[in-house]
Enzyme design. Structure first.
Site, PDB file in Angstrom:
ATOM      1  N   GLU A  94      -3.710   7.418  -3.769  1.00 35.32           N
ATOM      2  CA  GLU A  94      -3.550   6.103  -3.143  1.00 35.32           C
ATOM      3  C   GLU A  94      -3.407   5.021  -4.201  1.00 35.32           C
ATOM      4  OE1 GLU A  94      -6.147   4.815   0.362  1.00 35.32           O
ATOM      5  OE2 GLU A  94      -7.039   3.679  -1.294  1.00 35.32           O
TER       6      GLU A  94
ATOM      7  N   TYR B 149       0.861  -1.188   0.000  1.00 35.61           N
ATOM      8  CA  TYR B 149       0.000   0.000   0.000  1.00 35.61           C
ATOM      9  C   TYR B 149       0.891   1.228   0.000  1.00 35.61           C
ATOM     10  CZ  TYR B 149      -3.033   3.768   1.569  1.00 35.61           C
ATOM     11  OH  TYR B 149      -3.708   4.962   1.649  1.00 35.61           O
TER      12      TYR B 149
END
Length: 376
Positions: A189, A101
């Site tokens: 993101e 991530y």
């Protein structure tokens, strides 16, 4: 402002960030041709501005063009959280060896930009932050300055342990930060940031949110705005120059000032009610604004009553009262209106409404209790 994954992927490409090969499809025929071009084995991903696509069946792996077409036929016919799927992203299926991530957002407590990385990607990052915070790495950066090189290196090496992975992640973060600053983002993101063969890292997903207050600087981003993100009331309010957010309750709220509007909603909840909206008519309201506000609120069929709560400073209570009278003439109002007026031209405003048969409250709690009772 939110944008779709395919739009975010396009921006990533503009900034040189490696992505999984993919293309937007607006029909089943499009899916067939794109899947064939990408080699047959693809992922068909619904494009809606809500979470939970996978759990709802909106993301499907296909091992052939025929299977991609079958999945697309079902996905195009579905709704996800009441939003119809009108577009899908067809992405080349890749073998992911590990999921990371990476993201950049704003930390309002420290008033800084925060870089976030984790070697545990592909999961809900908020849930991970609560249950396993040690798996999330953070680096705070004072925008628009670049991060301190040594601090950035130390931050990245906690998640990306080999030199090749580290160098790619570093390059990606710096490109994401450039995008974040130039396009006035509130979030960028990648989840998952996918590791493929030969330690190659690519964005297998993309999410970008923008600060609405910075859109005027980037008309290209403003052009990406998606109507599905907003209710009909929110769209109408923007055109009327009103600050408005739809909520799930049944008590419509017209208030002047964002702080008072928030407090009004809190007190409605405190006494057992449920606000249907946030609406700030602003500090220089006029009768037409009140008319527009009531029209927007009353278009919501769930609304059982309306609370108008005005603390007049720049806003004049008589303007509000005249706006209510204008609305009574022009709109078919079939729900109770409860009004509280205090401040500038309070006496004149109260007289206008009292002459029309309305009782005007002076205390906010009295007005809130009354509207809740009227809506019961």
């Amino acid at each position: 402002m939110k944008i779709h994954e395919y739009q975010a992927m396009s921006l990533f490409t503009q900034y040189g960030i490696e992505i999984v090969p993919s293309q937007l499809a607006e029909s089943v025929n499009d899916v067939a041709s794109i899947a064939k071009k990408l080699g047959g084995k693809v992922v068909v991903k619904s494009q809606v501005l809500v979470g939970g696509r996978g759990k709802a069946g909106g993301i499907k792996l296909a091992k052939s063009v025929e299977e991609a077409v079958q999945h697309a036929g079902k996905i195009f016919g579905m709704k996800i959280k009441n939003i119809p799927v009108e577009k899908v992203l067809v992405a080349q299926a890749v073998t992911i060896l590990k999921e990371y991530y990476v993201g950049i957002t704003i930390d309002r407590t420290t008033k800084t930009v925060v870089f976030v990385a984790s070697a545990s990607g592909g999961v809900d990052i908020e849930e991970l932050a609560v249950n396993q915070p040690e798996k999330i790495q953070k680096l705070y950066v004072q925008a628009p300055q670049l991060p301190d090189p040594s601090a950035l290196d130390a931050f990245l090496k906690k998640a990306f342990v080999t030199p090749k992975l580290f160098e790619q992640a570093k390059t990606t973060f710096l490109k994401l930060y450039k995008l974040f600053l130039e396009k006035e983002c509130s979030l960028v993101e990648i989840n998952p940031y996918a590791q493929l063969d030969n330690e190659m890292l690519v964005a297998a997903d993309a999410k970008i949110n923008f600060d609405d207050n910075g859109l005027y600087k980037n008309p290209d981003i403003e052009a990406l705005r998606n109507p599905e993100e907003y209710s009909d009331g929110e769209i109408a309010a923007r055109e009327a120059g009103l600050s408005f957010v739809s909520l799930d309750g049944d008590i419509g709220c017209i208030v002047n000032g964002a702080g008072l509007a928030m407090a009004t909603m809190d007190i409605i909840k405190l006494y057992g009610g449920a606000p249907a909206n946030f609406l700030d008519v602003g500090g220089s309201s006029n009768p037409e604004k009140v008319l527009n506000a009531l029209r927007i609120i009353l278009s919501n069929k769930k609304v059982k009553g309306v609370l108008i709560n005005i603390f007049g400073g720049i806003t004049r209570c008589d303007d509000i009262a005249n706006g209510i009278m204008l609305a009574l003439k022009k709109l078919d109002i079939r729900v109770p209106l409860v009004v509280r007026l205090v401040g500038t031209n309070e006496a004149a405003g109260k007289k206008i409404l009292e002459d029309a048969g309305y009782v005007v409250a002076s205390e906010m709690t009295d007005a809130v209790k009354k509207v809740i009772k009227e809506c019961a």
